[in-house]
Design a protein around this motif. Structure first.
Motif, short mmCIF file in Angstrom:
data_model
loop_
_atom_site.label_atom_id
_atom_site.label_comp_id
_atom_site.label_asym_id
_atom_site.label_seq_id
_atom_site.Cartn_x
_atom_site.Cartn_y
_atom_site.Cartn_z
N GLY A 95 36.47 33.28 36.25
CA GLY A 95 37.07 33.94 35.09
C GLY A 95 38.46 33.39 34.80
N PHE A 142 38.97 40.25 28.51
CA PHE A 142 37.96 39.88 29.50
C PHE A 142 37.72 41.03 30.48
N MET A 152 30.44 33.94 31.45
CA MET A 152 31.57 33.26 32.08
C MET A 152 31.10 32.02 32.84
#
Length: 725
Positions: free
Chosen positions: A624, A268, A283
């Motif tokens: 996230g 990520f 996201m």
């Protein structure tokens, strides 16, 4: 700062004249802005030690903490939490002792455990001995004494020295044997009557009645209170043993899941480096989708239980259950989950709508943070160093806490059936049979009661435990503060580099760590001390609140709630202030108070930007972490719960499938938080540097901005300095 250079996204529709007036007012009320300094090129190298007194105090406290650890290790005995103890305080089943082959604890008269003193003193007022196995038949001492083979079996549940030549009345008078035996089953290494239910009647060993040993017939239901009180203390321990068993069956899957969480976090962050805009929007969409699926799943479970008998029982009626899977069979549980997820979903959607114009600036800041991390890749490994230090601190705290709690000595008290003036007084078991207490109370016994003590060490055990908790907070906060200052120094050196990455120092993380430890250990200790004091006060408030739960005084409850709320807010404010103070110390090498004041005034002079930039990026980074935890949590739920047939054969057999699921969710969050904390610290550092850049420079050739091109474009700034990307 030029008025025409005001960022259009950060301020909204206010006029230019009002902006100028506000900025002048801010400068007067919140300190003077930073002035242009042609020699300033990032974190200064010519610095001295700060907050030396606090550093010395921290070292002395650590030495005292080490002394407490040594003292607890010399006095404590962790076996007291692992093995059951008999009436003489000896451990049942412990290797290397005479009772190694006797792991079970047997109660002479389980019905005496119905006394309220069981809950008060955590010890049943009846003789307890260690036995090889629990009795499997009904038998009284009178009937067993008449037959040699029966008496040999009966003797295994008696104290040493009992012979068939002794009279039954003599044996019972001296408390050497129980009056009767009944079929029992082991539970948490203790023997409890094998109670059952037959035709609505409570039975023990398939009988609804039993002989108490003196010819008196008792009902099996009379055993219920004794069994209930005797097990209430060890129910939690039994659950812990089952949880531990689940860990032994699923630890390798948990490690695999944590590794997947680490890979996802790393992937990520790498993707954010190159596809910041795309990743942020992906996201956001995925978080909304995952929470939406959670709402849908909860509704389906809620609907499927509509026709299940007993599923409409309320959580209040159900009460506390050691088997937590029972709650998942109740409709109200899924309804609560569905409502919570729906509220979270609505809040996130409204925040995104409200902050939609600010997300572009936040993305630019995240993109620059990605670029900084790309040039300082070793910063991604720094959380591992923090994890190791925190693990050491936590392990030391747990070990000291266990040894302190088990460093008491065995205390023996007088237990009796009839009235006695010596009841519950301290006694010595070795010579009790010849003591005055025994002569005055013939039916009394000197039994092990609990672990305690009356010398100076045992009197101050609570103070030592308090010291252990306080030093745990201080050390943990110090480790976290060290990580924040180290990362801040590294990212500040990146921002203030005139040409990036050419002017970024070699090994910025190691250089920043060296500066923090060499010059600013006192500052780190000062900031973490303030935070630890607030946290320990919150712990004391929680303890007092727990003690006042039975109090009906509404004013006291209201006052306690207000205090808890105020200290919670104070802790959040101090954490925010400490974080920014560490950044300023990492850059300028000032002491804690000066750095905190400079950071506070800098943020006040730019309070609007703080609200719309820094907090938006924090929110996006939180999404996230939420995405990674949500994805792994859903995958773990379907794997361990057996809801998917493809996973049934691979998944281990567990007592509670939620054990690895919850462990993975918590572990995944800690791992994601560890990686994203680097991002968060990078964003906060770059943000403070960005605010100072606006105050120091004006974009001219003599005073060029050092901010990235992306931020310059969004904020309508003109940057004339070439930058090597």
């Amino acid at each position: 700062m030029k008025l025409e250079d005001k960022p259009k996204y950060a301020f909204g529709p206010e006029s230019t004249s009002s902006m100028a007036k506000k900025e002048r007012q801010n400068s007067e009320d919140h300190g003077e802005p930073r002035q242009y300094d042609p020699n300033f090129k990032g974190p200064i190298h010519d610095r001295g030690c700060t907050d030396i007194v606090c550093c010395i105090l921290f070292v002395i406290a650590l030495l005292g903490y080490f002394a407490v650890g040594v003292l607890s290790w010399s006095q404590g005995d962790p076996r007291k939490v692992i093995y059951p103890t008999d009436s003489r305080g000896q451990f049942c089943g412990h290797k290397g002792t005479p009772l190694e082959g006797k792991p079970m604890l047997f109660y002479f008269n389980i019905m005496k455990c119905a006394s309220p003193l069981v809950l008060l003193e955590f010890q049943c007022p009846t003789t307890q001995i260690c036995v090889e196995k629990c009795p499997d038949r009904f038998m009284t001492l009178i009937t067993a004494h008449a037959k040699t083979t029966d008496f040999e079996y009966y003797k295994t549940f008696c104290q040493k020295g009992v012979t068939q030549s002794m009279h039954v009345t003599e044996i019972l008078r001296d408390g050497l044997c129980p009056a009767m035996l009944m079929p029992s089953k082991p539970f948490a290494e203790r023997c409890f009557p094998a109670l059952g239910l037959s035709g609505g009647v409570i039975t023990v060993g398939n009988n609804s009645q039993f002989d108490e040993g003196d010819g008196k017939i008792r009902e099996a239901k009379d055993l219920l209170d004794g069994v209930k009180n005797a097990t209430v203390v060890i129910k939690a321990r039994h659950v812990v043993m089952k949880v531990f068993e689940d860990y032994t069956q699923s630890w390798y899957w948990i490690l695999l899941g944590l590794f997947i969480a680490m890979v996802l976090s790393l992937v990520f962050i790498v993707l954010l480096r190159f596809l910041a805009v795309v990743m942020v929007w992906v996201m956001i969409i995925l978080v909304i989708a995952v929470i939406g699926y959670g709402i849908f799943h909860c509704y389906m479970e809620y609907d499927s239980l509509a026709t299940v008998p007993g599923a409409d029982v309320t959580l209040e009626e159900l009460g506390f259950q050691t088997d937590f899977t029972v709650y998942l069979e109740v409709r109200q549980t899924w309804l609560a989950f569905m409502i919570i997820l729906a509220v979270v979903e609505v809040i996130i959607i409204f925040l995104l709508i409200f902050l939609r114009k600010r997300i572009l600036i936040a993305i630019a800041l995240i993109k620059e943070a990605s670029r900084a991390i790309g040039h300082i890749m070793c910063s991604l490994l720094y959380p591992l160093f923090t994890f190791v230090l925190l693990a050491v601190v936590i392990c030391y705290f747990v070990v000291v806490a266990v040894f302190l709690s088990t460093s008491n000595v065995a205390v023996y008290k007088v237990f009796n059936d009839t009235e006695c003036e010596h009841s519950r007084k301290t006694c010595e078991p070795a010579n009790y049979s010849k003591s005055v207490m025994k002569a005055e109370c013939s039916d009394s016994e000197c039994l092990f009661a609990f672990y305690g003590g009356e010398d100076w060490y045992h009197k101050y055990l609570i103070a030592l435990q308090f010291y252990n908790v306080f030093l745990f907070f201080w050390c943990a906060n110090f480790v976290i503060a060290l990580g924040q200052m180290t990362l801040a120094g590294a990212f500040a050196s990146y921002y203030w580099a005139f040409v990036k990455p050419r002017d970024v120092p070699t090994f910025p993380i190691f250089a920043s760590l060296g500066r923090a430890l060499r010059y600013h250990a006192g500052t780190l200790a000062f900031g973490s001390l303030i935070l630890s004091i607030i946290q320990i006060i919150r712990v004391l408030l929680e303890y007092l609140d727990h003690k006042l739960k039975g109090v009906e005084n509404k004013f006291a409850k209201f006052f306690m709630t207000c205090l808890k709320c105020c200290f919670w807010c104070l802790e959040k404010c101090v954490k925010f202030l400490n974080r920014n103070a560490y950044i300023m110390t990492a850059i300028y090498g000032k002491n804690f108070c000066t750095a905190a004041k400079d950071a506070f005034f800098l943020l006040l002079r730019n309070v609007v930007r703080v609200a719309v930039l820094d907090k938006v990026t924090d929110f996006l980074l939180f999404l996230g972490k939420l995405l990674i935890v949500g994805l792994l949590g859903v995958l773990a739920f379907f794997f361990f719960s057996g809801r998917v047939e493809a996973f049934v054969k691979a998944a281990p057999t567990l007592n509670y499938y939620w054990v690895p699921v919850v462990t993975l969710v918590i572990g995944a969050y800690l791992i994601a938080h560890g990686f994203f904390s680097v991002y968060s610290m990078c964003v906060d550092t770059l943000f403070l540097c960005f605010l100072e850049d606006l105050e120091r420079n004006d974009g001219s050739e003599e005073r060029p901005y050092l901010m990235p091109e992306s931020l310059c474009k969004i904020l309508d700034k003109k940057k004339k300095t070439p930058e090597a990307q």
